[in-house]
Design a protein around this motif. Sequence first.
Motif, PDB file in Angstrom:
ATOM      1  N   LEU A 126       0.805  -1.216   0.000  1.00  0.00           N
ATOM      2  CA  LEU A 126       0.000   0.000   0.000  1.00  0.00           C
ATOM      3  C   LEU A 126       0.836   1.264   0.000  1.00  0.00           C
ATOM      4  CD1 LEU A 126      -2.688   1.444   0.109  1.00  0.00           C
ATOM      5  CD2 LEU A 126      -2.688   1.139   2.595  1.00  0.00           C
ATOM      6  N   SER A 127       1.651   1.452   1.018  1.00  0.00           N
ATOM      7  CA  SER A 127       2.389   2.720   1.140  1.00  0.00           C
ATOM      8  C   SER A 127       3.427   2.875   0.044  1.00  0.00           C
ATOM      9  CB  SER A 127       3.048   2.816   2.514  1.00  0.00           C
ATOM     10  OG  SER A 127       3.946   1.730   2.713  1.00  0.00           O
ATOM     11  N   ALA A 128       4.049   1.762  -0.370  1.00  0.00           N
ATOM     12  CA  ALA A 128       5.099   1.853  -1.391  1.00  0.00           C
ATOM     13  C   ALA A 128       4.530   2.273  -2.737  1.00  0.00           C
ATOM     14  CB  ALA A 128       5.812   0.510  -1.514  1.00  0.00           C
ATOM     15  N   LEU A 129       3.444   1.646  -3.152  1.00  0.00           N
ATOM     16  CA  LEU A 129       2.892   1.942  -4.470  1.00  0.00           C
ATOM     17  C   LEU A 129       2.172   3.285  -4.511  1.00  0.00           C
ATOM     18  CD1 LEU A 129       1.610  -1.546  -5.671  1.00  0.00           C
ATOM     19  CD2 LEU A 129       3.816  -0.443  -6.058  1.00  0.00           C
ATOM     20  N   GLU A 130       1.672   3.734  -3.368  1.00  0.00           N
ATOM     21  CA  GLU A 130       1.036   5.066  -3.321  1.00  0.00           C
ATOM     22  C   GLU A 130       1.999   6.157  -3.757  1.00  0.00           C
ATOM     23  OE1 GLU A 130      -2.559   5.310  -0.056  1.00  0.00           O
ATOM     24  OE2 GLU A 130      -0.498   5.539   0.640  1.00  0.00           O
ATOM     25  N   ALA A 131       3.294   5.957  -3.476  1.00  0.00           N
ATOM     26  CA  ALA A 131       4.292   6.989  -3.765  1.00  0.00           C
ATOM     27  C   ALA A 131       4.782   6.948  -5.209  1.00  0.00           C
ATOM     28  CB  ALA A 131       5.482   6.832  -2.812  1.00  0.00           C
ATOM     29  N   LEU A 132       4.352   5.959  -5.986  1.00  0.00           N
ATOM     30  CA  LEU A 132       4.840   5.806  -7.355  1.00  0.00           C
ATOM     31  C   LEU A 132       3.785   6.308  -8.341  1.00  0.00           C
ATOM     32  CD1 LEU A 132       6.416   2.263  -6.977  1.00  0.00           C
ATOM     33  CD2 LEU A 132       7.575   4.473  -6.902  1.00  0.00           C
ATOM     34  N   PRO A 133       4.155   7.256  -9.207  1.00  0.00           N
ATOM     35  CA  PRO A 133       3.146   7.905 -10.054  1.00  0.00           C
ATOM     36  C   PRO A 133       2.774   7.145 -11.323  1.00  0.00           C
ATOM     37  CG  PRO A 133       5.275   8.952 -10.362  1.00  0.00           C
ATOM     38  CD  PRO A 133       5.465   7.921  -9.284  1.00  0.00           C
ATOM     39  N   THR A 134       3.594   6.199 -11.774  1.00  0.00           N
ATOM     40  CA  THR A 134       3.311   5.533 -13.043  1.00  0.00           C
ATOM     41  C   THR A 134       3.359   4.017 -12.893  1.00  0.00           C
ATOM     42  OG1 THR A 134       5.618   5.400 -13.801  1.00  0.00           O
ATOM     43  CG2 THR A 134       4.408   7.455 -14.259  1.00  0.00           C
ATOM     44  N   TRP A 180      -8.225 -12.220  -7.967  1.00  0.00           N
ATOM     45  CA  TRP A 180      -7.493 -11.197  -8.712  1.00  0.00           C
ATOM     46  C   TRP A 180      -8.166  -9.840  -8.595  1.00  0.00           C
ATOM     47  CZ3 TRP A 180      -8.009 -14.244 -13.933  1.00  0.00           C
ATOM     48  CH2 TRP A 180      -9.346 -14.409 -14.255  1.00  0.00           C
ATOM     49  N   CYS A 181      -7.351  -8.826  -8.696  1.00  0.00           N
ATOM     50  CA  CYS A 181      -7.854  -7.457  -8.703  1.00  0.00           C
ATOM     51  C   CYS A 181      -6.814  -6.572  -9.376  1.00  0.00           C
ATOM     52  CB  CYS A 181      -8.201  -6.985  -7.289  1.00  0.00           C
ATOM     53  SG  CYS A 181      -9.383  -5.590  -7.314  1.00  0.00           S
ATOM     54  N   VAL A 182      -6.713  -5.322  -8.961  1.00  0.00           N
ATOM     55  CA  VAL A 182      -5.788  -4.365  -9.567  1.00  0.00           C
ATOM     56  C   VAL A 182      -4.919  -3.785  -8.466  1.00  0.00           C
ATOM     57  CG1 VAL A 182      -5.577  -2.260 -10.937  1.00  0.00           C
ATOM     58  CG2 VAL A 182      -7.510  -3.806 -11.325  1.00  0.00           C
ATOM     59  N   VAL A 183      -3.616  -3.938  -8.620  1.00  0.00           N
ATOM     60  CA  VAL A 183      -2.699  -3.422  -7.606  1.00  0.00           C
ATOM     61  C   VAL A 183      -2.181  -2.026  -7.973  1.00  0.00           C
ATOM     62  CG1 VAL A 183      -0.555  -4.414  -8.527  1.00  0.00           C
ATOM     63  CG2 VAL A 183      -0.814  -4.097  -6.067  1.00  0.00           C
ATOM     64  N   PHE A 184      -2.183  -1.695  -9.276  1.00  0.00           N
ATOM     65  CA  PHE A 184      -1.837  -0.340  -9.699  1.00  0.00           C
ATOM     66  C   PHE A 184      -2.656   0.021 -10.926  1.00  0.00           C
ATOM     67  CE2 PHE A 184       0.228   3.104 -11.798  1.00  0.00           C
ATOM     68  CZ  PHE A 184       0.682   3.894 -10.769  1.00  0.00           C
ATOM     69  N   PRO A 185      -3.377   1.155 -10.886  1.00  0.00           N
ATOM     70  CA  PRO A 185      -3.638   1.967  -9.677  1.00  0.00           C
ATOM     71  C   PRO A 185      -4.412   1.142  -8.658  1.00  0.00           C
ATOM     72  CG  PRO A 185      -5.106   2.594 -11.472  1.00  0.00           C
ATOM     73  CD  PRO A 185      -4.120   1.638 -12.061  1.00  0.00           C
ATOM     74  N   GLN A 186      -4.414   1.574  -7.429  1.00  0.00           N
ATOM     75  CA  GLN A 186      -4.949   0.752  -6.344  1.00  0.00           C
ATOM     76  C   GLN A 186      -6.481   0.802  -6.309  1.00  0.00           C
ATOM     77  OE1 GLN A 186      -2.659   2.261  -3.036  1.00  0.00           O
ATOM     78  NE2 GLN A 186      -0.949   0.928  -3.501  1.00  0.00           N
ATOM     79  N   LEU A 187      -7.084   0.283  -7.370  1.00  0.00           N
ATOM     80  CA  LEU A 187      -8.539   0.353  -7.520  1.00  0.00           C
ATOM     81  C   LEU A 187      -9.268  -0.581  -6.566  1.00  0.00           C
ATOM     82  CD1 LEU A 187      -8.863   0.441 -11.422  1.00  0.00           C
ATOM     83  CD2 LEU A 187      -8.598   2.344  -9.836  1.00  0.00           C
ATOM     84  N   CYS A 188      -8.597  -1.618  -6.088  1.00  0.00           N
ATOM     85  CA  CYS A 188      -9.272  -2.578  -5.211  1.00  0.00           C
ATOM     86  C   CYS A 188      -9.367  -2.092  -3.770  1.00  0.00           C
ATOM     87  CB  CYS A 188      -8.521  -3.909  -5.210  1.00  0.00           C
ATOM     88  SG  CYS A 188      -8.638  -4.758  -6.786  1.00  0.00           S
ATOM     89  N   LEU A 189      -8.614  -1.073  -3.434  1.00  0.00           N
ATOM     90  CA  LEU A 189      -8.546  -0.661  -2.035  1.00  0.00           C
ATOM     91  C   LEU A 189      -9.650   0.299  -1.624  1.00  0.00           C
ATOM     92  CD1 LEU A 189      -4.690  -0.340  -1.634  1.00  0.00           C
ATOM     93  CD2 LEU A 189      -6.167  -2.271  -1.110  1.00  0.00           C
ATOM     94  N   PRO A 190     -10.048   1.276  -2.462  1.00  0.00           N
ATOM     95  CA  PRO A 190     -11.114   2.177  -2.021  1.00  0.00           C
ATOM     96  C   PRO A 190     -12.411   1.426  -1.776  1.00  0.00           C
ATOM     97  CG  PRO A 190      -9.963   3.062  -3.930  1.00  0.00           C
ATOM     98  CD  PRO A 190      -9.510   1.650  -3.772  1.00  0.00           C
ATOM     99  N   ALA A 191     -13.110   1.784  -0.728  1.00  0.00           N
ATOM    100  CA  ALA A 191     -14.363   1.111  -0.394  1.00  0.00           C
ATOM    101  C   ALA A 191     -15.553   1.734  -1.106  1.00  0.00           C
ATOM    102  CB  ALA A 191     -14.597   1.139   1.110  1.00  0.00           C
ATOM    103  N   VAL A 192     -15.381   2.924  -1.657  1.00  0.00           N
ATOM    104  CA  VAL A 192     -16.484   3.606  -2.316  1.00  0.00           C
ATOM    105  C   VAL A 192     -16.051   4.051  -3.704  1.00  0.00           C
ATOM    106  CG1 VAL A 192     -17.533   4.414  -0.180  1.00  0.00           C
ATOM    107  CG2 VAL A 192     -15.801   5.813  -1.282  1.00  0.00           C
ATOM    108  N   SER A 193     -17.013   4.329  -4.569  1.00  0.00           N
ATOM    109  CA  SER A 193     -16.699   4.667  -5.944  1.00  0.00           C
ATOM    110  C   SER A 193     -15.898   5.953  -6.047  1.00  0.00           C
ATOM    111  CB  SER A 193     -17.990   4.786  -6.759  1.00  0.00           C
ATOM    112  OG  SER A 193     -18.836   5.789  -6.218  1.00  0.00           O
TER     113      SER A 193
END
Length: 204
Positions: A69-77, A149-162
């Motif tokens: 979570l924290s590592a990929l949040e800091a990466l823009p691409t 399976w889901c999406v790790v980048f962008p972190q679409l699986c983590l938000p609980a709301v749209s």
Amino acid sequence: MDGVFMFKLFKTCVFCLLAAFLVWFGTVLADRQMLSDNVIRFHVVANSDTAEDQTVKLKIRDGVMEYLLSALEALPTAEEAKAWLEAHLQEIKAVADRILAENGFSETATVTVQKETFTTRKYDTFVMPAGVYDALRITVGEGQGQNWWCVVFPQLCLPAVSEGMEAEAAGAGFSDTLTGALEGEYEVRFFLLDWLGWLENFLF
């Protein structure tokens, strides 16, 4: 003269409609390429379909996502995210193996970043079209069980709301129309994205 004029007008209208369709379809192709180039899927395959193996699969999913979570949040691409994942495969494997050991399993995990084919997949707030994507793949033991399976980048699986999903998608450079298609607002557009994805899978 009226007949000739009407025929020319008809040809002009057909040409304009065709040109408009080609421009619109070009934006669909651009969205398909955006997905291929800017999405990294997350794929966890269980050792078997026993209840125990399926339960620990989800524990590995949660543990690895927390680590990332924290590592990929800091990466823009996606390119930078993929490079980071490839450089930290052993650390990710260590997280998965630790969870397996803590739960009494003798199996270990194999962790790779690779191209994979994916079918259409519906999640809580969005749908991902089929296609060939870069994927972080974790295979437990024999890898003969059902997968998650889901999406790790962008972190679409983590938000609980749209709203969270939309923010993540915007941050990854998704257009409003692409985000809307994933959320089910533009069914025709999503159908074409999905159809192109199935074609990718067939040719891969």
